[in-house]
Design an enzyme around this catalytic site. Structure first.
Site, PDB file in Angstrom:
ATOM      1  N   CYS A 125      17.264   1.070  33.090  1.00 38.25           N
ATOM      2  CA  CYS A 125      18.682   0.669  33.071  1.00 38.25           C
ATOM      3  C   CYS A 125      18.889  -0.817  33.313  1.00 38.25           C
ATOM      4  CB  CYS A 125      19.466   1.457  34.122  1.00 38.25           C
ATOM      5  SG  CYS A 125      18.988   3.196  34.258  1.00 38.25           S
ATOM      6  N   CYS A 146      19.725  -3.651  30.661  1.00 35.93           N
ATOM      7  CA  CYS A 146      21.092  -3.827  30.144  1.00 35.93           C
ATOM      8  C   CYS A 146      22.107  -4.074  31.263  1.00 35.93           C
ATOM      9  CB  CYS A 146      21.543  -2.591  29.376  1.00 35.93           C
ATOM     10  SG  CYS A 146      20.726  -2.405  27.795  1.00 35.93           S
ATOM     11  N   HIS A 147      21.953  -3.341  32.383  1.00 37.63           N
ATOM     12  CA  HIS A 147      23.011  -3.405  33.407  1.00 37.63           C
ATOM     13  C   HIS A 147      22.707  -4.415  34.510  1.00 37.63           C
ATOM     14  CE1 HIS A 147      25.152  -0.019  31.658  1.00 37.63           C
ATOM     15  NE2 HIS A 147      23.986   0.599  31.546  1.00 37.63           N
ATOM     16  N   MET A 176      25.570   3.098  25.294  1.00 38.64           N
ATOM     17  CA  MET A 176      24.787   3.748  26.352  1.00 38.64           C
ATOM     18  C   MET A 176      23.981   4.907  25.755  1.00 38.64           C
ATOM     19  SD  MET A 176      24.257   4.293  29.707  1.00 38.64           S
ATOM     20  CE  MET A 176      23.919   5.652  30.833  1.00 38.64           C
ATOM     21  N   HIS A 223      17.382 -15.588  23.523  1.00 36.70           N
ATOM     22  CA  HIS A 223      16.109 -14.871  23.608  1.00 36.70           C
ATOM     23  C   HIS A 223      14.969 -15.786  23.153  1.00 36.70           C
ATOM     24  CE1 HIS A 223      13.845 -11.190  24.207  1.00 36.70           C
ATOM     25  NE2 HIS A 223      13.271 -11.368  23.038  1.00 36.70           N
ATOM     26  N   HIS A 274      16.027 -11.866  15.571  1.00 40.79           N
ATOM     27  CA  HIS A 274      14.825 -11.899  16.416  1.00 40.79           C
ATOM     28  C   HIS A 274      13.753 -12.683  15.650  1.00 40.79           C
ATOM     29  CE1 HIS A 274      11.315 -10.654  18.715  1.00 40.79           C
ATOM     30  NE2 HIS A 274      12.134 -10.246  19.668  1.00 40.79           N
TER      31      HIS A 274
HETATM   32 FE1  DHE Z   1       8.596 -10.102  23.679  1.00 40.97          FE
HETATM   33  C1  DHE Z   1       8.104 -13.420  22.854  1.00 40.97           C
HETATM   34  C2  DHE Z   1      10.993 -11.031  25.908  1.00 40.97           C
HETATM   35  C3  DHE Z   1       9.395  -6.811  24.165  1.00 40.97           C
HETATM   36  C4  DHE Z   1       5.965  -9.189  21.710  1.00 40.97           C
HETATM   37  N1  DHE Z   1       9.416 -11.885  24.250  1.00 40.97           N
HETATM   38  C5  DHE Z   1       9.077 -13.141  23.776  1.00 40.97           C
HETATM   39  C6  DHE Z   1       9.897 -14.122  24.427  1.00 40.97           C
HETATM   40  C7  DHE Z   1      10.702 -13.445  25.304  1.00 40.97           C
HETATM   41  C8  DHE Z   1      10.404 -12.043  25.186  1.00 40.97           C
HETATM   42  C9  DHE Z   1      11.728 -14.044  26.240  1.00 40.97           C
HETATM   43  C10 DHE Z   1       9.852 -15.630  24.184  1.00 40.97           C
HETATM   44  C11 DHE Z   1       8.776 -16.262  25.014  1.00 40.97           C
HETATM   45  C12 DHE Z   1       8.660 -17.756  24.763  1.00 40.97           C
HETATM   46  O1  DHE Z   1       8.670 -18.176  23.600  1.00 40.97           O
HETATM   47  O2  DHE Z   1       8.552 -18.509  25.746  1.00 40.97           O
HETATM   48  N2  DHE Z   1       9.980  -9.083  24.797  1.00 40.97           N
HETATM   49  C13 DHE Z   1      10.860  -9.660  25.646  1.00 40.97           C
HETATM   50  C14 DHE Z   1      11.678  -8.652  26.289  1.00 40.97           C
HETATM   51  O3  DHE Z   1      12.521  -8.834  27.184  1.00 40.97           O
HETATM   52  C15 DHE Z   1      11.416  -7.368  25.590  1.00 40.97           C
HETATM   53  C16 DHE Z   1      12.579  -7.121  24.658  1.00 40.97           C
HETATM   54  C17 DHE Z   1      11.331  -6.125  26.457  1.00 40.97           C
HETATM   55  C18 DHE Z   1      10.396  -6.191  27.658  1.00 40.97           C
HETATM   56  O4  DHE Z   1      10.579  -5.391  28.590  1.00 40.97           O
HETATM   57  O5  DHE Z   1       9.516  -7.051  27.694  1.00 40.97           O
HETATM   58  C19 DHE Z   1      10.154  -7.736  24.805  1.00 40.97           C
HETATM   59  N3  DHE Z   1       7.808  -8.306  23.039  1.00 40.97           N
HETATM   60  C20 DHE Z   1       8.269  -7.090  23.364  1.00 40.97           C
HETATM   61  C21 DHE Z   1       7.460  -6.043  22.776  1.00 40.97           C
HETATM   62  O6  DHE Z   1       7.630  -4.791  22.914  1.00 40.97           O
HETATM   63  C22 DHE Z   1       6.449  -6.701  21.914  1.00 40.97           C
HETATM   64  C23 DHE Z   1       6.759  -6.392  20.453  1.00 40.97           C
HETATM   65  C24 DHE Z   1       5.014  -6.239  22.161  1.00 40.97           C
HETATM   66  C25 DHE Z   1       4.417  -6.694  23.450  1.00 40.97           C
HETATM   67  O7  DHE Z   1       3.333  -7.257  23.429  1.00 40.97           O
HETATM   68  O8  DHE Z   1       5.039  -6.471  24.495  1.00 40.97           O
HETATM   69  C26 DHE Z   1       6.713  -8.163  22.234  1.00 40.97           C
HETATM   70  N4  DHE Z   1       7.276 -11.114  22.497  1.00 40.97           N
HETATM   71  C27 DHE Z   1       6.240 -10.548  21.810  1.00 40.97           C
HETATM   72  C28 DHE Z   1       5.477 -11.593  21.150  1.00 40.97           C
HETATM   73  C29 DHE Z   1       6.099 -12.814  21.459  1.00 40.97           C
HETATM   74  C30 DHE Z   1       7.225 -12.484  22.313  1.00 40.97           C
HETATM   75  C31 DHE Z   1       4.252 -11.368  20.266  1.00 40.97           C
HETATM   76  C32 DHE Z   1       5.680 -14.216  21.022  1.00 40.97           C
HETATM   77  C33 DHE Z   1       6.051 -14.456  19.597  1.00 40.97           C
HETATM   78  C34 DHE Z   1       5.655 -15.818  19.117  1.00 40.97           C
HETATM   79  O9  DHE Z   1       5.303 -15.922  17.939  1.00 40.97           O
HETATM   80  O10 DHE Z   1       5.717 -16.777  19.893  1.00 40.97           O
END
Ligand code: DHE
Length: 584
Positions: free
Chosen positions: A84, A87-88, A125, A364, A407
């Site tokens: 939760c 989002c919250h 939700m 993001h 994204h």
């Molecule tokens: Fe990410 C980048 C946050 C879920 C793979 N992810 C980022 C960035 C943020 C972020 C803030 C940028 C970082 C930067 O550039 O400094 N990601 C989040 C979340 O909050 C989210 C939605 C949920 C969570 O609980 O983390 C989330 N992300 C994921 C995944 O489920 C992914 C697909 C698989 C994994 O490895 O967790 C994933 N995120 C990535 C990747 C990048 C990324 C591969 C970097 C991309 C790039 O080319 O720089």
């Protein structure tokens, strides 16, 4: 393959919702209004798993408090942080979701809350009960939990950071020159998400040179300006600093910068190469500047403050993407909930100067344009891309992308046959790809406008990718519920973008990987240094086979499949050269 029409797209999106368990009841589905968050983006919310493990005390009892044992409160708290809080908000004061503080929840009452959790709402939700995600007892417990005061997780200041900080090999004891024969610039650091590791893979031979243990559910890798040090951050906010010059590269320093984090970066401006590292946290809401040789924490900055628009206090604005400027000694830090981009001048960290740009809420990820002067970043829950000039430290534009939840990852820079230099982002909530003009000198009429909308394979896209030497734009769709879509990649030929509805080629990556079990998702293309091949992760469940598929960029044919029992849940891949030089 031709682009899909709108009906096809709508069908795909509603099936996405069902597969993700987001809009299940028939009644809900029928009244499904336009703003219902029932697509892949609604499921792509932060899960505060590390915070969920922290032991909390039940708050002091007040008259009228529901009955709840300490163990129930702890259990409910874990569920709240994992499912939760994304989002919250950790403190329940609201983020993309509504506030759930006792003044609000008590007004609504226990029965209302139980129904709300069970059936969800058209405003986004999820229906935790009817989807089977939470049992009746758990829903009863959660309804009582939100009637009580929120649990406040501990802060994480300098003393906690210093306690967690370890220098395994002091700078004086490290090699003075590269001691291995690895081609470091063409090395890939690959996230092995669920094993809390990274794999270092040679870009030419595809050999896994080493697997290193890192933080929990490791997220991204970034590289120091010289290319020597690799920084990896886990969701548990643990940063590992790896020296690639060692005979056998290994962690030389580590630190925890909070309880939950997603971003790490290094100083890149001339004269400051390798001098500093920075990491941003989701909890506590803060970032820390560290010594680039040792990770010694030097300066912590809280991000709590006013939202950019209403100027009301937000107690927990998370740090999202961080980018090291090439134009100034500055870090650009996305502050998610307040919608501000902080341009942090690190030339004198004792007198830290921050230019605070009013941008848009829910910032993001993002990256630079091809000249590396402009930072383009998604305010994803607002459907916008914000452009900042890193030379002038000013806001340039806020652009609607006409898609749901942009994204970009770091985005993709191509030379469009009609509009010149453009930057691309795909969307989580639909199949559109927005192309934004980035050339105010050569193409002033198109600059900072969406010049074209493409249609990719389907909703649930996370990353686009190209390379300066490539004639292609690659678009993934890993969160699409349809296995054929999430297992493939769409490729646009840049020259074809002059057409009104450009067609794309579909690469059946999962089929090429030869993996039949599970629903592996194809995620995040990353080029090798020369830009003649692109790697895709075939991300399966942790107990099933995963792979990395290498595609020849010229012919779009399969070049190689990397399989190894150590490749557990590969997701992000970071080519050392492309990452440090911001080539994308
Ligand atoms: Fe990410 C980048 C946050 C879920 C793979 N992810 C980022 C960035 C943020 C972020 C803030 C940028 C970082 C930067 O550039 O400094 N990601 C989040 C979340 O909050 C989210 C939605 C949920 C969570 O609980 O983390 C989330 N992300 C994921 C995944 O489920 C992914 C697909 C698989 C994994 O490895 O967790 C994933 N995120 C990535 C990747 C990048 C990324 C591969 C970097 C991309 C790039 O080319 O720089």
């Amino acid at each position: 393959m031709t682009p899909k029409n709108a009906t096809w797209r709508a069908t795909l999106l509603s099936s996405a919702a069902i597969a993700l368990g987001l809009a299940v009841s028939g009644a809900m589905a029928q009244e499904n209004p336009a703003d219902h968050g029932d697509d892949a983006s609604a499921a792509y919310q932060p899960s505060m798993t590390t915070l969920g493990q922290i032991q909390v005390e039940i708050p002091g009892r007040k008259p009228g408090d529901p009955v709840m044992t300490s163990s129930e409160y702890q259990k409910a708290n874990t569920i709240y942080f994992e499912r939760c809080a994304g989002c919250h908000g950790v403190l329940r004061k609201g983020a993309t979701g509504k506030a759930l503080t006792p003044d609000v929840t008590r007004e609504n009452g226990f029965e209302f809350l139980k129904d709300f959790i069970t059936y969800g709402s058209p405003a986004g939700m999820p229906n935790w009960g009817t989807s089977g995600d939470l049992s009746e007892d758990e829903i009863d417990m959660m309804a009582r939990y939100v009637l009580l005061d929120p649990a406040i997780p501990p802060e994480f200041g300098m003393s906690e950071m210093r306690d967690s900080w370890k220098v395994h090999i002091a700078p004086a004891d490290r090699p003075t020159e590269k001691m291995n024969d690895w081609d470091i610039d063409n090395l890939f650091s690959v996230t092995l998400r669920d094993s809390g590791e990274i794999a270092l893979i040679d870009g030419a031979s595809y050999e896994i040179k080493k697997v290193l243990s890192t933080g929990y559910a490791v997220h991204i890798s970034r590289i120091s300006a010289s290319g020597r040090y690799l920084f990896v951050i886990g969701r548990d906010a643990k940063v590992n600093m790896i020296d690639l010059w060692m005979e056998s590269p290994d962690t030389v320093a580590e630190i925890k910068v909070g309880a939950e984090a997603r971003s790490v970066e290094t100083s890149k401006f001339e004269g400051f190469e390798d001098k500093y590292a920075i990491a941003g946290a989701y909890w506590p809401p803060q970032f820390v500047i560290m010594d680039g040789d040792t990770l010694e924490p030097l300066r912590i900055k809280s991000t709590r403050g006013m939202t950019y628009d209403e100027q009301s206090f937000h107690p927990e604005p998370r740090v999202a993407a961080i980018l090291g400027s090439h134009y100034k000694p500055e870090f650009l830090v996305n502050i998610k909930e307040t919608g501000k981009i902080m341009m942090v001048d690190y030339s004198d960290i004792e007198a830290l100067k921050i230019t605070e740009i009013n941008a848009e809420r829910f910032l993001h990820d993002g990256g630079l344009d091809s000249t590396q002067r402009y930072f383009l970043t998604a305010a994803n829950a607002r459907g916008k891309v914000v452009v900042v000039d890193t030379k002038e430290s000013s806001l340039v534009a806020v652009i609607e992308t006409d898609g749901q939840t942009p994204h970009p990852g770091r985005g993709a820079n191509i030379i469009h046959p009609t509009y010149g230099p453009v930057w691309a982002t795909s969307h989580l909530g639909d199949d559109t790809v927005a192309l934004i003009g980035t050339d105010p000198e050569g193409h002033p009429d198109q600059a900072w406008k969406m010049v074209q909308q493409l249609y990719g394979l389907g909703g649930g896209s996370l990353f686009v990718k190209t390379h300066p030497t490539s004639e292609h734009l690659y678009v993934d769709a890993p969160l699409n519920p349809d296995a054929e879509v999430s297992g493939s990649v769409a490729v646009f030929k840049v020259a074809d973008l002059a057409e009104e509805e450009p067609e794309f080629t579909v690469l059946p990556i999962v089929e090429w990987a030869g993996i039949a079990e599970g629903q592996p998702r194809v995620v995040q293309g990353e080029f090798n240094k020369d830009g003649d091949e692109i790697w895709f992760s075939v991300w399966n469940a942790k107990d099933l086979e995963s792979a990395i598929v290498v595609v020849d960029d010229k012919t779009l044919e399969l070049k190689h499949v990397i399989k190894d029992p150590r490749l557990i849940t590969p997701t992000g891949k970071f080519n050392v050269y492309n990452t440090r030089a911001d080539v994308y």
